[in-house]
Enzyme design. Structure first.
Site, PDB file in Angstrom:
ATOM      1  N   LYS A  84       5.682  10.653   5.803  1.00 61.85           N
ATOM      2  CA  LYS A  84       4.593   9.680   5.936  1.00 61.85           C
ATOM      3  C   LYS A  84       3.371  10.420   6.470  1.00 61.85           C
ATOM      4  CE  LYS A  84       3.776   5.161   8.087  1.00 61.85           C
ATOM      5  NZ  LYS A  84       4.373   4.115   8.938  1.00 61.85           N
ATOM      6  N   ARG A 119      10.496  10.025   7.979  1.00 69.41           N
ATOM      7  CA  ARG A 119      11.156   8.740   8.220  1.00 69.41           C
ATOM      8  C   ARG A 119      12.466   8.678   7.441  1.00 69.41           C
ATOM      9  NH1 ARG A 119       7.611   3.352   7.491  1.00 69.41           N
ATOM     10  NH2 ARG A 119       7.474   3.985   5.312  1.00 69.41           N
ATOM     11  N   GLY A 139      -4.425   9.126   2.453  1.00 71.58           N
ATOM     12  CA  GLY A 139      -3.028   9.539   2.345  1.00 71.58           C
ATOM     13  C   GLY A 139      -2.491  10.219   3.587  1.00 71.58           C
ATOM     14  N   ASP A 198       5.253  -6.724   2.412  1.00 67.87           N
ATOM     15  CA  ASP A 198       5.492  -5.316   2.079  1.00 67.87           C
ATOM     16  C   ASP A 198       6.053  -4.555   3.278  1.00 67.87           C
ATOM     17  OD1 ASP A 198       2.770  -5.991   2.925  1.00 67.87           O
ATOM     18  OD2 ASP A 198       2.428  -3.839   2.962  1.00 67.87           O
TER      19      ASP A 198
HETATM   20  P1  AMP Z   1       0.493  -0.700   6.259  1.00 57.59           P
HETATM   21  O1  AMP Z   1      -0.565  -1.528   6.894  1.00 57.59           O
HETATM   22  O2  AMP Z   1       0.761   0.578   6.993  1.00 57.59           O
HETATM   23  O3  AMP Z   1       1.721  -1.471   5.958  1.00 57.59           O
HETATM   24  O4  AMP Z   1      -0.105  -0.230   4.875  1.00 57.59           O
HETATM   25  C1  AMP Z   1      -0.538  -1.120   3.882  1.00 57.59           C
HETATM   26  C2  AMP Z   1      -0.866  -0.357   2.622  1.00 57.59           C
HETATM   27  O5  AMP Z   1      -1.934   0.554   2.842  1.00 57.59           O
HETATM   28  C3  AMP Z   1       0.269   0.479   2.076  1.00 57.59           C
HETATM   29  O6  AMP Z   1       0.218   0.424   0.679  1.00 57.59           O
HETATM   30  C4  AMP Z   1      -0.046   1.873   2.572  1.00 57.59           C
HETATM   31  O7  AMP Z   1       0.519   2.863   1.773  1.00 57.59           O
HETATM   32  C5  AMP Z   1      -1.561   1.873   2.489  1.00 57.59           C
HETATM   33  N1  AMP Z   1      -2.155   2.826   3.419  1.00 57.59           N
HETATM   34  C6  AMP Z   1      -2.209   2.732   4.762  1.00 57.59           C
HETATM   35  N2  AMP Z   1      -2.840   3.790   5.305  1.00 57.59           N
HETATM   36  C7  AMP Z   1      -3.205   4.599   4.282  1.00 57.59           C
HETATM   37  C8  AMP Z   1      -3.901   5.851   4.185  1.00 57.59           C
HETATM   38  N3  AMP Z   1      -4.338   6.491   5.251  1.00 57.59           N
HETATM   39  N4  AMP Z   1      -4.077   6.362   2.948  1.00 57.59           N
HETATM   40  C9  AMP Z   1      -3.660   5.717   1.866  1.00 57.59           C
HETATM   41  N5  AMP Z   1      -3.007   4.549   1.885  1.00 57.59           N
HETATM   42  C10 AMP Z   1      -2.778   3.976   3.075  1.00 57.59           C
HETATM   43 MG    MG Z   2       3.517  -0.926   5.339  1.00 58.91          MG
END
Ligand code: AMP
Ligand code: MG
Length: 488
Positions: free
Chosen positions: A108, A171, A121, A247
């Site tokens: 991650k 993870r 990313g 999600d």
């Molecule tokens: P989360 O809030 O961590 O559950 O993320 C929600 C969505 O945003 C998921 O599809 C993650 O993969 C994407 N995401 C979160 N942070 C990043 C990041 N820094 N770069 C790209 N995608 C992200």
């Molecule tokens: Mg998530």
């Protein structure tokens, strides 16, 4: 480099994932390796800690059998449907099967994927360490969760509100399939893919359903049960997930996505920590109803697959309705254990509720009240310790009288009861100010000792650990953390 990967998810149809390599980082440095978990996975901790191992954990070099992929998924985020999310900053290297258990090894923060949208990313080191601490604490508490195998510093910075050092978390999860994975295909009307995913999940997590007459209704029921049990366990330790988007709810029933989560200190059923949860949608006591709402979204995806279509709505509603009874039984059973009750009496729920009302009115620390109650079960001399947790100490007395009368009904040796209570009432939880202090020392001063000490204490939450009593203490007013931020 040889890792015994067997990649069942990569073998699913093309629609499920994108093949993508991690983006190498400038200067990988291993900050923490979970040696016990490595051994459990059949991996050699010495190799993982070697330069070659660290290159893998940073995403700079892939082992021969890795088939790096980013998975697609969708999800309801704070009630609004996003049809395309997916692993935007996570890459699955492969699956490890050992002792009949299959587990994902995922990086991650390992660089952009086709699902990164506007994101980079990457992950900042702070949130990486946070997830490490919280997920391992959850595991030690005995609650299903993804795990942390390693934390690596990248030697690069990531642009957040300020420039932050970057990190990569490895993870481990029994899978990364979420409710949102089903939603992705269902929303596009790709029912063949929903079926393929359901079959994968049944084989992987619910194999007993393989020969069922209604396997997909059975799957819904099984996920409802696991998530009901999970949320009951969260409530029993004062955990607030903070982002229960569809999600972020795992089909396997593990806790996943440690963004802005927190363990509450002063008992408050309406507690919200997440800075992004402005409406308080995911407050502590709302978690059961939110889980049910999420599961209703899963039901919508699975219903078209039910064999008996004329009964599909009824079957789905029946499955969803089991949430309440499974949750209630687990939650009430858990409360009884926390109160030291061996038998079940009709008034037990009311007894617990009475305690909670007194705790809420007196800002009593959730964790310490139950831990000290374990001592009180052994000797009334311990009452002074628990009374002082209540703003008005007499608030405890009214409860104590009813509680002791109830305990007297069932006899049992006090010392044994106290010992049993200490096995379910942790002394140590990841208190927010401790987590923040560990992250700050690591990120700002490059000092990992605070993190190491905290992780070591949290690995034995139910033990007394006389040398570490200070870790039991709630935050002083000036240390109190009222908002937590997610990893993005
Ligand atoms: P989360 O809030 O961590 O559950 O993320 C929600 C969505 O945003 C998921 O599809 C993650 O993969 C994407 N995401 C979160 N942070 C990043 C990041 N820094 N770069 C790209 N995608 C992200
Ligand atoms: Mg998530």
């Amino acid at each position: 480099m040889h890792l015994p990967f067997d990649n069942s998810y990569a073998r699913l149809s093309q629609a499920f994932h994108a093949h993508v390599l991690p983006t190498p980082v400038a200067a990988p440095r291993l900050l923490k390796l979970n040696r016990a978990l490595a051994l459990e996975l059949g991996l050699d901790p010495e190799w993982l800690a070697s330069p070659e191992g660290v290159e893998m954990l940073a995403g700079n070099r892939m082992p021969a059998q890795a088939e790096p992929i980013a998975a697609v998924y969708a999800g309801h985020q704070f009630g609004h449907f996003s049809p395309e999310l997916g692993d935007g900053r996570a890459i699955l290297l492969g699956e490890i099967v050992i002792d009949g258990k299959r587990r994902d090894l995922q990086l991650k923060g390992s660089g952009p994927t086709p699902f990164s949208r506007r994101g980079d990313g990457r992950a900042a080191l702070g949130p990486v360490l946070r997830e490490y601490i919280l997920s391992e604490a959850m595991f030690a508490l005995g609650i299903p969760t993804t795990r942390a195998l390693a934390a690596v510093a990248t030697g690069e910075t990531v642009a957040r509100e300020t420039a932050q050092p970057g990190g990569v978390l490895t993870r481990i999860a029994s899978s990364h399939v979420r409710i949102g994975t089903f939603q992705y295909f269902a929303a596009r009307g790709e029912m063949d893919n929903v079926r393929e995913l359901a079959d994968h999940v049944i084989a992987r997590h619910y194999p007993h359903l393989g020969d069922a007459a209604e396997p997909y209704a059975g799957l819904l029921e099984a996920v409802v049960t696991r998530q009901a049990l999970l949320v009951a366990q969260w409530l029993l330790v004062g955990f607030i997930h903070g982002v229960m988007n569809t999600d972020n709810m795992s089909i396997s029933g593990e806790t996943i996505d440690y963004g802005p989560c927190a363990f509450m200190e002063a008992y408050d059923p309406g507690a919200v920590f997440s800075a992004i949860d402005r409406q308080g949608r995911y407050a502590y006591s709302s978690q059961p109803s939110i889980a049910q709402w999420n599961l209703a979204r899963l039901a919508e995806c699975l219903m078209p697959l039910f064999t008996a279509q004329d009964e599909a709505v009824t079957r789905a509603n029946e499955a969803l309705a089991t949430f309440k009874s499974v949750f209630q039984t687990a939650y009430l059973g858990g409360l009884r254990a926390k109160l030291g009750l061996l038998s079940a009496e009709p008034g037990d729920g009311a007894l617990a509720l009475d305690l909670f009302e007194r705790m809420a009115a007196n800002k009593a620390d959730f964790t310490l009240v139950f831990r000290r109650l374990s001592d009180c079960a052994e000797t009334p001399a311990a009452d002074a310790q628990i009374r002082s947790l209540f703003e008005d100490p007499t608030a405890f007395d009214g409860f104590a009288e009813t509680w002791r009368a109830r305990l007297a009904l069932e006899g049992g040796a006090p010392a044994e009861r106290a010992a049993a209570m200490r096995r379910v009432n942790p002394a140590y939880i990841p208190r927010n100010h401790r987590v923040e202090a560990a992250i700050e020392a690591a990120v700002v001063r490059n000092d990992l000792s605070v993190f190491e000490d905290l992780v070591a204490v949290l690995a034995h939450p139910y033990d007394e650990q006389p040398a570490h009593i200070a870790y039991q203490q709630p935050a002083q007013p000036q240390e109190r953390v009222t908002r937590t931020f997610c990893g993005t």
